[in-house]
Design a protein around this motif. Structure first.
Motif, PDB file in Angstrom:
ATOM      1  N   THR A 111      44.050 -15.921   1.253  1.00 18.05           N
ATOM      2  CA  THR A 111      45.252 -15.758   2.061  1.00 18.05           C
ATOM      3  C   THR A 111      46.492 -16.072   1.241  1.00 18.05           C
ATOM      4  O   THR A 111      46.611 -17.170   0.669  1.00 18.05           O
ATOM      5  N   ILE A 112      47.385 -15.102   1.170  1.00 18.12           N
ATOM      6  CA  ILE A 112      48.653 -15.293   0.450  1.00 18.12           C
ATOM      7  C   ILE A 112      49.626 -16.041   1.354  1.00 18.12           C
ATOM      8  O   ILE A 112      49.838 -15.664   2.512  1.00 18.12           O
ATOM      9  N   LEU A 113      50.231 -17.098   0.814  1.00 18.85           N
ATOM     10  CA  LEU A 113      51.191 -17.910   1.555  1.00 18.85           C
ATOM     11  C   LEU A 113      52.588 -17.717   0.974  1.00 18.85           C
ATOM     12  O   LEU A 113      52.754 -17.609  -0.237  1.00 18.85           O
ATOM     13  N   ARG A 114      53.575 -17.677   1.855  1.00 17.78           N
ATOM     14  CA  ARG A 114      54.969 -17.564   1.422  1.00 17.78           C
ATOM     15  C   ARG A 114      55.796 -18.659   2.089  1.00 17.78           C
ATOM     16  O   ARG A 114      55.473 -19.150   3.174  1.00 17.78           O
ATOM     17  N   GLU A 115      56.887 -19.008   1.419  1.00 12.65           N
ATOM     18  CA  GLU A 115      57.784 -20.036   1.946  1.00 12.65           C
ATOM     19  C   GLU A 115      58.610 -19.469   3.096  1.00 12.65           C
ATOM     20  O   GLU A 115      59.193 -18.389   2.999  1.00 12.65           O
ATOM     21  N   ASP A 116      58.642 -20.208   4.221  1.00 13.15           N
ATOM     22  CA  ASP A 116      59.447 -19.781   5.367  1.00 13.15           C
ATOM     23  C   ASP A 116      59.937 -21.028   6.105  1.00 13.15           C
ATOM     24  O   ASP A 116      59.128 -21.777   6.678  1.00 13.15           O
ATOM     25  N   ASN A 117      61.249 -21.254   6.064  1.00 11.79           N
ATOM     26  CA  ASN A 117      61.856 -22.417   6.723  1.00 11.79           C
ATOM     27  C   ASN A 117      61.203 -23.732   6.298  1.00 11.79           C
ATOM     28  O   ASN A 117      60.901 -24.609   7.111  1.00 11.79           O
ATOM     29  N   GLY A 118      60.950 -23.822   5.008  1.00 13.12           N
ATOM     30  CA  GLY A 118      60.464 -25.075   4.464  1.00 13.12           C
ATOM     31  C   GLY A 118      58.971 -25.300   4.548  1.00 13.12           C
ATOM     32  O   GLY A 118      58.484 -26.369   4.153  1.00 13.12           O
ATOM     33  N   ARG A 119      58.200 -24.337   5.049  1.00  9.78           N
ATOM     34  CA  ARG A 119      56.746 -24.496   5.098  1.00  9.78           C
ATOM     35  C   ARG A 119      56.052 -23.231   4.613  1.00  9.78           C
ATOM     36  O   ARG A 119      56.624 -22.135   4.644  1.00  9.78           O
TER      37      ARG A 119
END
Length: 251
Positions: A160-168
């Motif tokens: 699973t690819i994770l991206r930064e969004d609103n600090g998480r």
């Protein structure tokens, strides 16, 4: 990319086992096709493998690399005997044949395969999770139809690819596979609708595919014939079209 001829044999072996056929069923049918061409010319009808199973709760038609198989109750095999493969591959045909027996659901899916793929390099550093919580969270962000078709919960290895969004870190795309019939890696990809059309699905698929190839498996991609996004991803990362599976449930 082009499949090695030996890979096609491996793929047909896996499907023969899935359909309850003899291991050499597809190879034997290919020989019958070749003999028919020699005797009657190239326009002769090809051999179709059939297996009657009165306890089966579905009718399944599969065509792989030009050779077809039909499995179901004997009444279904009899009804389909004179119907060309091109028509049997259409979901509406199987629905019509099985209407009096409660035929419903499943549909037609394109089958793609690969035994090697070019390596895709991300444009930036990525965080990739192998955990279940991230994949489950991603499913909650996607339409139920997409979730059901991909079936991440049934695919053992998830990336699973994770991206930064609103600090998480949030999950945006997942490529996954599971070992299928001990031979193939059955693939699936799910992408958050808000992050689609950015190449993340292709990237997640590539990550999972190379992990499966490293495990010594041949890749399989199954997508509904109407799912243009999934079909496009398969083609974009180098899968080769190999056939179609059309199925209906009974009762």
């Amino acid at each position: 990319m082009t499949l090695d001829p030996g890979s096609a044999d491996i793929i047909q072996l896996a499907w023969a086992r899935y359909l309850g056929l003899d291991d050499g069923a597809f190879a034997a049918a290919r020989k019958l096709d070749a003999d028919a061409v020699l005797e009657a010319g190239p326009l002769s009808a090809g051999a179709r493998i059939t297996r009657a199973d009165e306890s089966r709760k579905s009718v399944d038609f599969v065509r792989l690399f030009g050779t077809s198989a039909l499995v179901g109750p004997q009444w279904a095999l009899d009804a389909a005997e004179r119907i060309p493969d091109e028509e049997l591959a259409q979901h509406v045909t199987l629905l019509t044949l099985t209407r009096q027996h409660g035929g419903h659901g499943q549909g037609a899916a394109a089958l793609f395969f690969a035994d090697d793929l070019p390596l895709r390099q991300p444009a930036e550093e990525l965080t990739v999770s192998h955990g279940n919580p991230e994949a489950i969270e991603l499913e909650g962000l996607c339409p139920p139809d997409d979730v059901n078709e991909v079936g991440l919960s049934d695919l053992e290895h998830r990336f699973t690819i994770l991206r930064e969004d609103n600090g998480r870190k949030v999950p945006v795309a997942c490529g996954a596979y599971t070992e299928w019939e001990g031979i193939l890696a059955h693939m699936g990809v799910l992408v958050d609708p808000d992050w689609r059309r950015r190449g993340l699905g292709s990237l997640a698929a590539s990550i999972a595919a190379h992990e499966a190839l490293a495990a010594g498996l041949t890749l399989q991609w199954r997508a509904d014939v109407s799912n243009k996004g999934a079909l496009a991803i398969a083609r974009s990362i180098g899968f080769s079209a190999g056939g179609i599976q059309t199925s209906v449930l009974l009762g």
